[in-house]
Enzyme design. Structure first.
Site, mmCIF file in Angstrom:
data_model
loop_
_atom_site.group_PDB
_atom_site.id
_atom_site.type_symbol
_atom_site.label_atom_id
_atom_site.label_comp_id
_atom_site.label_asym_id
_atom_site.label_seq_id
_atom_site.Cartn_x
_atom_site.Cartn_y
_atom_site.Cartn_z
ATOM 1 C CD GLN A 62 -3.139 -4.451 6.509
ATOM 2 O OE1 GLN A 62 -3.109 -3.255 5.723
ATOM 3 N NE2 GLN A 62 -3.804 -5.271 6.288
ATOM 4 C CE LYS A 107 -3.700 -2.437 2.152
ATOM 5 N NZ LYS A 107 -4.436 -2.793 3.564
ATOM 6 C CG ASP A 163 -9.363 -0.075 4.703
ATOM 7 O OD1 ASP A 163 -9.047 -0.444 3.626
ATOM 8 O OD2 ASP A 163 -8.471 -0.305 5.722
#
Ligand code: NDP
Length: 282
Positions: free
Chosen positions: A97, A53, A120
């Site tokens: 994460q 990422k 997200d």
């Protein structure tokens, strides 16, 4: 005849090329997208995903700031960091994460992210907006799947769509997005009776289970479009999807592979969300 393999890697590259230009233009206007990435503990898979990422961000000119916290970080310490990042005008979007260590409640952590910085699209405000068809952000994996269908001119409207898996991250938002495109959607899970029969109805089948090759060739309707979200390591350390690729690809019209399919698309949507967050904050 072997199915067409849908190339998520190529499409993700196309999206990144577009974002790179957009980010350059935003920077001229004084808008600098920046993603804060938080990783807690030493999970090797999480480390790999975070590195991917961060590299993606660098490729399109998005700044990224990593906060690598030790395994023993408390929930309150993590939430305090998020609150600090929520207030920081230099941070456009925040990614935590997952999975987090067992002693940390993931819901409380996700709920503490400012919805306008929710890279997200996990915060309930953003899930709610998605549900009513007014999203600010898109759920990364499911939206990546939709973009892959669109790019390959695969119409969803009126089609029988079966999603296997009902997680908040993949299955449920996938079902919402397919419904928004006028698919007739069935969602399967671990209590579904006769999974094979239900899958066989699908014109578009999305597998997001996390069980190696649970979807056999015999589950596939001839000519179906098969999207394999699953990423599983077998005992002999092979990477396989949720779909038995070799058999399914003989029956499907289009299919994704476990690498170069949904994964790169997921990451491309994350970048799009980060740029969107930066634009929303002006
Ligand atoms: P979860 O474990 O959160 O959810 C799995 C879902 O599968 C659950 O809804 C579960 O049902 C269902 N399920 C489990 N066993 C069966 C079964 N025997 N029959 C039917 N359904 C079953 O996983 P995620 O949604 O987070 O991820 C799914 C997979 O996708 C994983 O392999 C993950 O690694 C991968 N993934 C890949 C991404 C990518 O970018 N390529 C991104 C995110 C995930 P129930 O609700 O009843 O327990």
């Amino acid at each position: 005849m072997a199915a067409k393999v849908l190339d998520g890697k190529a499409l993700a590259q196309k999206i990144k090329d577009g974002l790179k230009k957009e980010v350059e233009e935003l920077k001229i206007k004084g808008i600098k997208p920046c993603l804060a990435v938080i990783i807690v503990g030493n999970d090797p898979a999480s480390r790999i995903y975070v590195n991917f990422k961060k590299n993606d961000c660098a490729e399109v000119g998005i700044e990224s700031v990593e906060h690598a916290l030790p395994e023993e970080t408390t929930e309150q310490e993590l939430i305090s960091l998020i609150q600090q990042l929520n207030k920081d005008p230099g941070i456009s979007a925040i990614l935590v994460q997952l999975p987090l260590p067992k002693h940390i409640n993931e819901d409380r952590v996700i709920f503490s992210i400012d919805p306008s910085k929710d890279a997200d699209c996990f915060h309930p405000v953003n899930v709610g907006k998605l549900m009513i068809g007014k999203p600010d952000f898109m759920p990364c994996t499911p939206a990546g799947v939709i973009e892959l269908l669109d790019e390959n001119n695969i119409a969803v409207s009126g089609k029988e769509c079966v999603v296997v898996g009902r997680s908040n991250i993949v299955g449920k938002p996938q079902a919402i997005l397919l419904l928004a495109k006028n698919g007739t959607v069935t969602v399967c899970h671990s209590k579904t009776n006769n999974l094979e029969e239900v899958c066989k109805r699908a014109d578009i089948l999305v597998a997001a289970v996390g069980r190696p090759e649970i979807i056999k060739g015999s589950f596939i309707k001839p000519g179906a479009v098969v999207i394999d979200v699953g990423v599983n390591r077998t005992e002999d350390n092979k990477l396989v999807g949720d779909v038995e690729f070799s058999a399914a690809s003989e029956i499907a019209s289009c299919i994704t592979k476990v690498t170069g399919g949904v994964g790169p698309m997921t990451r491309a949507v994350l970048l799009k969300n980060t740029v969107k967050a930066a634009k929303m904050q002006g």
